[in-house]
Design an enzyme around this catalytic site. Sequence first.
Site, PDB file in Angstrom:
ATOM      1  N   GLU A 116      14.946 -74.839  70.280  1.00  0.00           N
ATOM      2  CA  GLU A 116      15.119 -75.214  71.689  1.00  0.00           C
ATOM      3  C   GLU A 116      16.554 -74.958  72.087  1.00  0.00           C
ATOM      4  O   GLU A 116      17.427 -74.879  71.235  1.00  0.00           O
ATOM      5  CB  GLU A 116      14.865 -76.722  71.876  1.00  0.00           C
ATOM      6  CG  GLU A 116      13.476 -77.142  71.555  1.00  0.00           C
ATOM      7  CD  GLU A 116      13.348 -78.661  71.527  1.00  0.00           C
ATOM      8  OE1 GLU A 116      14.281 -79.375  71.965  1.00  0.00           O
ATOM      9  OE2 GLU A 116      12.307 -79.122  71.060  1.00  0.00           O
ATOM     10  N   LYS A 118      20.100 -76.187  73.404  1.00  0.00           N
ATOM     11  CA  LYS A 118      20.847 -77.443  73.350  1.00  0.00           C
ATOM     12  C   LYS A 118      21.593 -77.579  74.677  1.00  0.00           C
ATOM     13  O   LYS A 118      22.530 -76.827  74.955  1.00  0.00           O
ATOM     14  CB  LYS A 118      21.824 -77.434  72.170  1.00  0.00           C
ATOM     15  CG  LYS A 118      22.544 -78.745  71.988  1.00  0.00           C
ATOM     16  CD  LYS A 118      23.301 -78.757  70.677  1.00  0.00           C
ATOM     17  CE  LYS A 118      23.907 -80.092  70.352  1.00  0.00           C
ATOM     18  NZ  LYS A 118      24.657 -80.728  71.387  1.00  0.00           N
ATOM     19  N   ASP A 120      23.970 -79.072  77.483  1.00  0.00           N
ATOM     20  CA  ASP A 120      25.269 -79.727  77.360  1.00  0.00           C
ATOM     21  C   ASP A 120      25.471 -80.708  78.511  1.00  0.00           C
ATOM     22  O   ASP A 120      26.134 -80.415  79.496  1.00  0.00           O
ATOM     23  CB  ASP A 120      26.370 -78.658  77.356  1.00  0.00           C
ATOM     24  CG  ASP A 120      27.698 -79.229  76.923  1.00  0.00           C
ATOM     25  OD1 ASP A 120      27.719 -80.363  76.419  1.00  0.00           O
ATOM     26  OD2 ASP A 120      28.721 -78.546  77.090  1.00  0.00           O
ATOM     27  N   TYR A 228      13.298 -83.381  76.078  1.00  0.00           N
ATOM     28  CA  TYR A 228      13.061 -82.625  74.844  1.00  0.00           C
ATOM     29  C   TYR A 228      12.524 -83.449  73.676  1.00  0.00           C
ATOM     30  O   TYR A 228      12.462 -82.969  72.561  1.00  0.00           O
ATOM     31  CB  TYR A 228      14.337 -81.893  74.406  1.00  0.00           C
ATOM     32  CG  TYR A 228      15.599 -82.735  74.448  1.00  0.00           C
ATOM     33  CD1 TYR A 228      15.754 -83.861  73.657  1.00  0.00           C
ATOM     34  CD2 TYR A 228      16.632 -82.380  75.305  1.00  0.00           C
ATOM     35  CE1 TYR A 228      16.902 -84.612  73.705  1.00  0.00           C
ATOM     36  CE2 TYR A 228      17.803 -83.128  75.354  1.00  0.00           C
ATOM     37  CZ  TYR A 228      17.926 -84.249  74.550  1.00  0.00           C
ATOM     38  OH  TYR A 228      19.063 -85.001  74.600  1.00  0.00           O
ATOM     39  N   LYS A 315      25.679 -74.574  66.936  1.00  0.00           N
ATOM     40  CA  LYS A 315      26.569 -74.487  68.104  1.00  0.00           C
ATOM     41  C   LYS A 315      27.020 -73.041  68.324  1.00  0.00           C
ATOM     42  O   LYS A 315      27.442 -72.381  67.369  1.00  0.00           O
ATOM     43  CB  LYS A 315      27.809 -75.378  67.895  1.00  0.00           C
ATOM     44  CG  LYS A 315      27.495 -76.851  67.704  1.00  0.00           C
ATOM     45  CD  LYS A 315      26.971 -77.511  68.970  1.00  0.00           C
ATOM     46  CE  LYS A 315      28.049 -78.006  69.886  1.00  0.00           C
ATOM     47  NZ  LYS A 315      28.791 -79.163  69.526  1.00  0.00           N
ATOM     48  N   CYS A 412      62.566 -76.901  92.849  1.00  0.00           N
ATOM     49  CA  CYS A 412      61.408 -76.070  93.198  1.00  0.00           C
ATOM     50  C   CYS A 412      61.730 -74.597  92.921  1.00  0.00           C
ATOM     51  O   CYS A 412      62.735 -74.077  93.415  1.00  0.00           O
ATOM     52  CB  CYS A 412      61.045 -76.279  94.665  1.00  0.00           C
ATOM     53  SG  CYS A 412      59.728 -75.170  95.203  1.00  0.00           S
ATOM     54  N   CYS A 415      61.857 -72.752  96.512  1.00  0.00           N
ATOM     55  CA  CYS A 415      62.794 -73.003  97.605  1.00  0.00           C
ATOM     56  C   CYS A 415      64.043 -73.767  97.163  1.00  0.00           C
ATOM     57  O   CYS A 415      64.942 -73.986  97.965  1.00  0.00           O
ATOM     58  CB  CYS A 415      62.088 -73.761  98.735  1.00  0.00           C
ATOM     59  SG  CYS A 415      61.753 -75.478  98.318  1.00  0.00           S
ATOM     60  N   CYS A 430      57.066 -80.504  95.351  1.00  0.00           N
ATOM     61  CA  CYS A 430      58.217 -80.098  96.139  1.00  0.00           C
ATOM     62  C   CYS A 430      58.073 -80.794  97.494  1.00  0.00           C
ATOM     63  O   CYS A 430      57.065 -80.610  98.181  1.00  0.00           O
ATOM     64  CB  CYS A 430      58.207 -78.581  96.314  1.00  0.00           C
ATOM     65  SG  CYS A 430      59.364 -78.081  97.586  1.00  0.00           S
ATOM     66  N   CYS A 436      59.337 -74.655 102.405  1.00  0.00           N
ATOM     67  CA  CYS A 436      58.998 -74.029 101.126  1.00  0.00           C
ATOM     68  C   CYS A 436      57.925 -72.954 101.367  1.00  0.00           C
ATOM     69  O   CYS A 436      56.817 -73.278 101.817  1.00  0.00           O
ATOM     70  CB  CYS A 436      58.513 -75.124 100.178  1.00  0.00           C
ATOM     71  SG  CYS A 436      58.088 -74.512  98.552  1.00  0.00           S
TER      72      CYS A 436
END
Length: 674
Positions: A116, A118, A120, A228, A315, A412, A415, A430, A436
């Site tokens: 089957e 799997k 997630d 399942y 897996k 930053c 700027c 910033c 900016c």
Amino acid sequence: MFDLFSEIEEPEREELRNLRKELEEANYKYYVLNQPTLSDQDFDFKMHRLQDLEAMFPDMFDPKSPTQHVGSDLGKKGFAQVKHKYPMLSLANSYSREEIEDWVRKLPSGVEIVCELKYDGLSISLWYDHGVLVRALTRGDGQQGDDVIANIKTIPSIPWKIERADVPAFFELRGEVLLPWERFEALNKEREEQEEPLFANPRNAASGTLKLQDPREVARRGLDAYLYYMIGEQLPGKTHFERLQTAKEWGFHISDAIKVCHSVDEVMAYIAFWDTERKNLPVATDGIVLKVNNLAQQEELGYTAKTPRWAIAYKFPAEKQLTLLKEITYQVGRTGVVTPVANLEPVQLSGTMVQRATLHNEDFIKSLDIRPGDQVWVEKGGEIIPKITGKEEPTSDSSLKGREVYSFPTICPECGAKLVRVEGEAAWRCPNEAGCPPQIKGKIEHFVSRKAMDIEGLGEETIDLLYRQGLLHNIADIYDLKAEDVAAQERLGEKSAQNMLAGIEASKQVPWSRVLFALGIRMVGETTAKKIARKYNSIDRLQWATAEELCAIEDVGPQIAENIVKYFEDIRNLEILERLRQAGVQMEGEEEAAPTSDKLAGLAIVISGTFAHHSRDEYKALIETHGGKNVGSVSKKTSFILAGENMGPEKRKKAEELGVPLVSEEEFLLKIEE
Ligand code: IVH
């Protein structure tokens, strides 16, 4: 002499203790915090090592060791905790043909193996009593789980009742709850717009969703489930496969990808096929599950403390690569958030070449001690942007040479403004919103985007061009653009200038709620803007709203309220708003959305059942129009229940218990004198 030696502890014992601690922590972060720290493969590798060490030192046996119990996701409030009738176990993992062969060797010869997918997601156990769904339990700690039935009932493919004579008195069906890719991406997009943290993958999103206390929000997000495993007493069928086919006949969502195999070759062919084909599935899968088909053989094989011996997971290799981190650069977003970006030696990952990946934030970099010159793991999971997930420790001292100590920039990169880090937030920002460049351009891009002002002909490149020419500095400048200025630009001819100006003109008809969204106030996404615009039907009314008043709006919390108040405190924003108004942009909406009466003011009303005169959505709107609030579940605070036909029995019971009055459809319409 002897005594002296015996005092020196074997290093393996210490390793054993450390592994226990590390795996316990990893379990907690995965199941409870929903923030995995180890890849599945690393987790399994460490678990195997721990098992080996525990076998070496039987005197160190501890029933509390992570090898002896499954991870726990208990601890979330608000759900009844219920003991499982049969413990919910985990599966042993394998990663190669050899490991599968090892497992098959321990099975009776000639055994049939069901393959089957799997899935997630999160495991769920559904209890059916005389065909009626009575509980839906999460795995919890494997012994007891949370009853999330109200949320599970929002999944259209899960039957609430099976009306068939052949349904056993009691059975349990187990499966996986998932958020399909499409829903996951839409949810993350929405969260990005609202500046809420993104879910790392569909599994996390499904887990977060299942734990919500608001089934309406759960329904909106669109979970799905695949079943399942059927378990119980006196159930039909002698094989696992037959049972699943029976469940399918009863109306359950059972995958078509199930195959009975008779050899390891067949199993490997199934794996090879699905390793590629799974990319076309609507939901996330991370492997294959192999199960002994014959139920009597399953029973004979039995269980270890944590896993059945009659099943094993294979897996799929994680889609990640190890590569060189050449440099860390920084990207400044529309709202000023500074994101560190890994510039990598290009690597092939899931079919595309990856050379940039997010490093999330300062804390992430520091916690893994990542520095340019390191070999880092880059992954592309469910996320749109590849991410760095870890690094390989340098093997020799010489590899450490020349590694600079990492520090996050203080100014930053775009700027030069001094960056700020708000307490409680992981991000540096910033603060120079108006000066900016990426923030200026980002705000304009957001303003013209499809769901906002939808101005065609003014895309990212053109904005950049006009910005560099000094023609665009803020959203109000858009309405001052002249055909000749635009047409004079290289690459922009007269035709594009005309298209753009037509788009700008048309945007003056965009309704107030979308204008509000287009302004780009932090955390005010599309939906929130609609809700705010419904309550405040003009910019003038909204401008004077206090944070407290704003918090009364559904979806508006203190942080959003504060952002709105601050927005109007900034004189530069007020100037821009005035210019937009002068240009003819809609700064007010229809009156109709505001409450037309206060007949239901201050009342919390639950809607239940079906109605003859209006739909539920219409009743919801009517409640709001008359100043009331529609709430999802019955509590002491509920003023009354607007009760239609076939009202839910649980709501009725709760209402009786708490003395909450029921109001019929006709009584309600009289109340509001429709
Ligand atoms: S059978 C007693 N079948 O994988 C074993 N599990 O890593 C019952 N999972 O906890 C599980 N797809 O949440 C089984 N086709 C499948 C599955 C599956 C996903 C999940 C399940 C389990 C976890 C173990």
